[in-house]
Design a protein around this motif. Structure first.
Motif, PDB file in Angstrom:
ATOM      1  N   GLY A  68       0.821  -1.211   0.000  1.00  0.00           N
ATOM      2  CA  GLY A  68       0.000   0.000   0.000  1.00  0.00           C
ATOM      3  C   GLY A  68       0.853   1.258   0.000  1.00  0.00           C
ATOM      4  N   ILE A  69       1.944   1.240   0.779  1.00  0.00           N
ATOM      5  CA  ILE A  69       2.868   2.385   0.780  1.00  0.00           C
ATOM      6  C   ILE A  69       3.501   2.545  -0.598  1.00  0.00           C
ATOM      7  N   ILE A  70       3.904   1.420  -1.199  1.00  0.00           N
ATOM      8  CA  ILE A  70       4.491   1.477  -2.544  1.00  0.00           C
ATOM      9  C   ILE A  70       3.467   2.007  -3.539  1.00  0.00           C
ATOM     10  N   MET A  71       2.220   1.589  -3.387  1.00  0.00           N
ATOM     11  CA  MET A  71       1.156   2.072  -4.274  1.00  0.00           C
ATOM     12  C   MET A  71       0.941   3.573  -4.096  1.00  0.00           C
ATOM     13  N   ASP A  72       0.994   4.045  -2.856  1.00  0.00           N
ATOM     14  CA  ASP A  72       0.876   5.484  -2.608  1.00  0.00           C
ATOM     15  C   ASP A  72       2.015   6.249  -3.270  1.00  0.00           C
ATOM     16  N   LEU A  73       3.218   5.716  -3.175  1.00  0.00           N
ATOM     17  CA  LEU A  73       4.372   6.381  -3.787  1.00  0.00           C
ATOM     18  C   LEU A  73       4.275   6.380  -5.308  1.00  0.00           C
ATOM     19  N   CYS A  74       3.784   5.302  -5.890  1.00  0.00           N
ATOM     20  CA  CYS A  74       3.687   5.208  -7.348  1.00  0.00           C
ATOM     21  C   CYS A  74       2.559   6.066  -7.917  1.00  0.00           C
ATOM     22  N   THR A  75       1.474   6.188  -7.196  1.00  0.00           N
ATOM     23  CA  THR A  75       0.332   6.945  -7.722  1.00  0.00           C
ATOM     24  C   THR A  75       0.355   8.412  -7.318  1.00  0.00           C
ATOM     25  N   GLY A  76       1.189   8.763  -6.363  1.00  0.00           N
ATOM     26  CA  GLY A  76       1.270  10.151  -5.944  1.00  0.00           C
ATOM     27  C   GLY A  76       0.175  10.570  -4.990  1.00  0.00           C
ATOM     28  N   SER A  77      -0.517   9.632  -4.403  1.00  0.00           N
ATOM     29  CA  SER A  77      -1.544   9.984  -3.425  1.00  0.00           C
ATOM     30  C   SER A  77      -0.888  10.234  -2.066  1.00  0.00           C
ATOM     31  N   ILE A  78      -1.678  10.695  -1.144  1.00  0.00           N
ATOM     32  CA  ILE A  78      -1.158  10.980   0.192  1.00  0.00           C
ATOM     33  C   ILE A  78      -0.678   9.681   0.819  1.00  0.00           C
ATOM     34  N   LEU A  79       0.503   9.741   1.407  1.00  0.00           N
ATOM     35  CA  LEU A  79       1.139   8.550   1.943  1.00  0.00           C
ATOM     36  C   LEU A  79       0.299   7.943   3.065  1.00  0.00           C
ATOM     37  N   GLY A  80      -0.087   6.710   2.883  1.00  0.00           N
ATOM     38  CA  GLY A  80      -0.826   5.985   3.895  1.00  0.00           C
ATOM     39  C   GLY A  80      -2.247   5.646   3.527  1.00  0.00           C
ATOM     40  N   ILE A  81      -2.778   6.251   2.484  1.00  0.00           N
ATOM     41  CA  ILE A  81      -4.168   5.976   2.117  1.00  0.00           C
ATOM     42  C   ILE A  81      -4.322   4.544   1.634  1.00  0.00           C
ATOM     43  N   HIS A  82      -3.553   4.171   0.618  1.00  0.00           N
ATOM     44  CA  HIS A  82      -3.641   2.800   0.119  1.00  0.00           C
ATOM     45  C   HIS A  82      -3.112   1.808   1.142  1.00  0.00           C
ATOM     46  N   ALA A  83      -2.145   2.226   1.928  1.00  0.00           N
ATOM     47  CA  ALA A  83      -1.619   1.338   2.967  1.00  0.00           C
ATOM     48  C   ALA A  83      -2.721   0.980   3.960  1.00  0.00           C
ATOM     49  N   PHE A  84      -3.501   1.969   4.371  1.00  0.00           N
ATOM     50  CA  PHE A  84      -4.607   1.699   5.283  1.00  0.00           C
ATOM     51  C   PHE A  84      -5.661   0.825   4.622  1.00  0.00           C
ATOM     52  N   ILE A  85      -6.025   1.153   3.382  1.00  0.00           N
ATOM     53  CA  ILE A  85      -7.083   0.407   2.700  1.00  0.00           C
ATOM     54  C   ILE A  85      -6.656  -1.036   2.458  1.00  0.00           C
TER      55      ILE A  85
END
Length: 161
Positions: free
Chosen positions: A61-78
């Motif tokens: 999720g953290i890697i996904m946040d970094l790749c998509t440019g979203s706020i760090l932790g959103i995909h990590a939480f989801i």
């Protein structure tokens, strides 16, 4: 050494799923884009919860946040939340028929879409949802059957347990 190679196969499939997930689609077809990484995670979480868990979901999720440019932790939480839901009932899900698992994955995909929507409202104060959001969830449910059979073939051919 053999055990390490088997774990690497799992990580390679997850990295391929990550690469397929971050490939951009045209805006007119983006509503049809399946959540490949979630589908691959779902398989490994249901099949081998002792190898792939909530921590792995958090890292991707953290890697996904970094790749998509979203706020760090959103995909990590989801991803962590979805991993928790799947690991919590993995034995029940594993014993269901494949078409029943497809409905569970549809629900997981809807959960993902709704959580992304809630984070967009809370953080960006924008509402970008339509009834077409369920199309990608339906595609995820249908695609689950193919991904399940393909990853099960990989798991059995490399004797990953």
């Amino acid at each position: 050494m053999m055990d390490r190679n088997r774990i690497m196969i799992i990580w390679i499939t997850l990295l391929i799923g990550l690469c397929l997930q971050i490939i951009p689609w045209s805006p007119s077809y983006s509503i049809f884009k399946p959540h490949i990484l979630i589908l691959i995670f779902s398989y490994w979480l249901i099949a081998l919860p002792h190898r792939v868990g909530i921590g792995t979901a958090f890292v991707f999720g953290i890697i996904m946040d970094l790749c998509t440019g979203s706020i760090l932790g959103i995909h990590a939480f989801i991803y962590s939340f979805i991993a928790y839901l799947l690991v919590f009932k993995f034995q029940l899900i594993r014993n269901l028929a494949l078409w029943q698992q497809s409905f569970i994955i549809f629900g997981v995909s809807v959960c993902y879409n709704l959580l992304v929507f809630l984070f967009q409202i809370c953080i960006y104060h924008t509402i970008t949802i339509s009834s077409l959001i369920f199309i990608s969830s339906c595609i995820d449910g249908l695609l689950w059957i193919a991904i399940y059979l393909f990853l099960r073939l990989i798991r059995r051919s490399f004797a990953i347990d």
